[in-house]
Design an enzyme around this catalytic site. Sequence first.
Site, mmCIF file in Angstrom:
data_model
loop_
_atom_site.group_PDB
_atom_site.id
_atom_site.type_symbol
_atom_site.label_atom_id
_atom_site.label_comp_id
_atom_site.label_asym_id
_atom_site.label_seq_id
_atom_site.Cartn_x
_atom_site.Cartn_y
_atom_site.Cartn_z
ATOM 1 N N HIS A 258 -44.872 -1.621 7.369
ATOM 2 C CA HIS A 258 -44.829 -0.210 7.747
ATOM 3 C C HIS A 258 -43.389 0.127 8.102
ATOM 4 O O HIS A 258 -42.817 -0.444 9.036
ATOM 5 C CB HIS A 258 -45.750 0.084 8.931
ATOM 6 C CG HIS A 258 -45.751 1.524 9.330
ATOM 7 N ND1 HIS A 258 -46.676 2.428 8.846
ATOM 8 C CD2 HIS A 258 -44.933 2.232 10.163
ATOM 9 C CE1 HIS A 258 -46.436 3.619 9.366
ATOM 10 N NE2 HIS A 258 -45.373 3.530 10.161
ATOM 11 N N CYS A 259 -42.792 1.041 7.344
ATOM 12 C CA CYS A 259 -41.384 1.392 7.552
ATOM 13 C C CYS A 259 -41.292 2.627 8.441
ATOM 14 O O CYS A 259 -41.808 3.698 8.091
ATOM 15 C CB CYS A 259 -40.702 1.653 6.211
ATOM 16 S SG CYS A 259 -38.952 2.084 6.364
ATOM 17 N N VAL A 260 -40.639 2.479 9.576
ATOM 18 C CA VAL A 260 -40.509 3.608 10.495
ATOM 19 C C VAL A 260 -39.544 4.658 9.952
ATOM 20 O O VAL A 260 -39.599 5.826 10.345
ATOM 21 C CB VAL A 260 -40.035 3.133 11.884
ATOM 22 C CG1 VAL A 260 -41.075 2.240 12.519
ATOM 23 C CG2 VAL A 260 -38.687 2.421 11.799
ATOM 24 N N SER A 264 -44.181 5.670 6.957
ATOM 25 C CA SER A 264 -45.271 5.367 6.038
ATOM 26 C C SER A 264 -45.246 3.880 5.726
ATOM 27 O O SER A 264 -44.260 3.179 6.006
ATOM 28 C CB SER A 264 -45.153 6.189 4.752
ATOM 29 O OG SER A 264 -46.172 5.851 3.836
#
Length: 405
Positions: A258-260, A264
Amino acid sequence: LCCCEYVDRRGQRNHLAACCCDCQELDEGCDRWLACKSLPPGALESIADTIADRLRVPWVSGAVKINVSLVPPLVLLPVLLHIAALHFLLGLLVLTSLPVVVLWYYYLTHRRKERTLFFLSLGLFSLGYMYYVFLQEVVPRGHVQHSQVVALTCGLILMLAALSRAKKDPGYLPIPTGNEKPSHQGLPNRSVRGSSSGFHGAASSRAVNGEAKGYSRMAADESEGVKKDWCTKCQLVRPARAGHCRLCGRCVRRLDHHCVWINSCVGEQNHQAFILALSFFMLTSVYGITLTLHTICRGRTPIVALFYCPGAYSDYSSALSFTCVWYCAIVTAGMGYILLIQLLNISYNVTEREARLALRDNTGRRLLGGLVIDTGQYNRGFLCNWGHFLSLGSSPPQRSAEDIV
């Protein structure tokens, strides 16, 4: 609703002019503070929720709620960069403390399992503000050609286009409805083990049945030691390499992480766009840094000018440009590290989630000084691994009988 009206979190019709009225939580908190009494548990959270609900701007169909996490980057970033441009020591203090604050906020939200738009807002506003400073402070000096400005602008547009694609569906697994919930009884728990001939035989039999062709999927979903499992949160059978994101609350095919920065997940459907966005960002950022340093520190190479530029603080315009260059350099170094890890993981056909699980279970091998964790489950060689990655999302995912039951 008129442009200044909205429906609050209690379902009542309200007006922007009454944003300071009838705030029972705040009134009670002030009364207890004046009486030197401690606030009850959850009082601060309730006050924060009330303020966030009333922080709105007028809109055509009713006042629109503003996400509070969007505001700090828009206000603090220009202020801090202008303060850093006043003196060398102030610049050193600001540019040192800013990454620390960002990392602290990341660990704070990560521990609470909260989704936030702070990092996406910081990234997009940083791009826009750096581009604005470049056009306002660097280009007017006359040392940057129009073709170079066009090239920098095209790189920025391509990066934003790739980022927009990366923000789309990462490959969420469909959530079963109430009358279609699958059962995990009879879930296959046999691992696919055997010789290489058996592996190719299984792959060819699937190709005969029309379920798979070529090596686009590499039959990696059924590699040795891997089995489908049951997700208790989503109540569905997950295919191999899928994972549940605790921040999004969904299962994602071939979940990487999960990329901040894009708020998303990175999965099967958007992993290529994510790598493309990082690559365009690196090229555009390095090119912009080089053009700026050639303008304000003429006669020196970019590496030397980054650490030794005597005329950088001769005027405020040069100081601001030099400060922005160092800010871009810090961000670029961080994104470059992320891109390096991603490229190494792709070369070994391992996701960040799989590497993290392998470290936890002590089942992976540390390679290249610990930069990559080889799990040995899906690694088919450099070329085949990249061929598999480039084929991600090229065809709709096939659903097996276990997914449908």
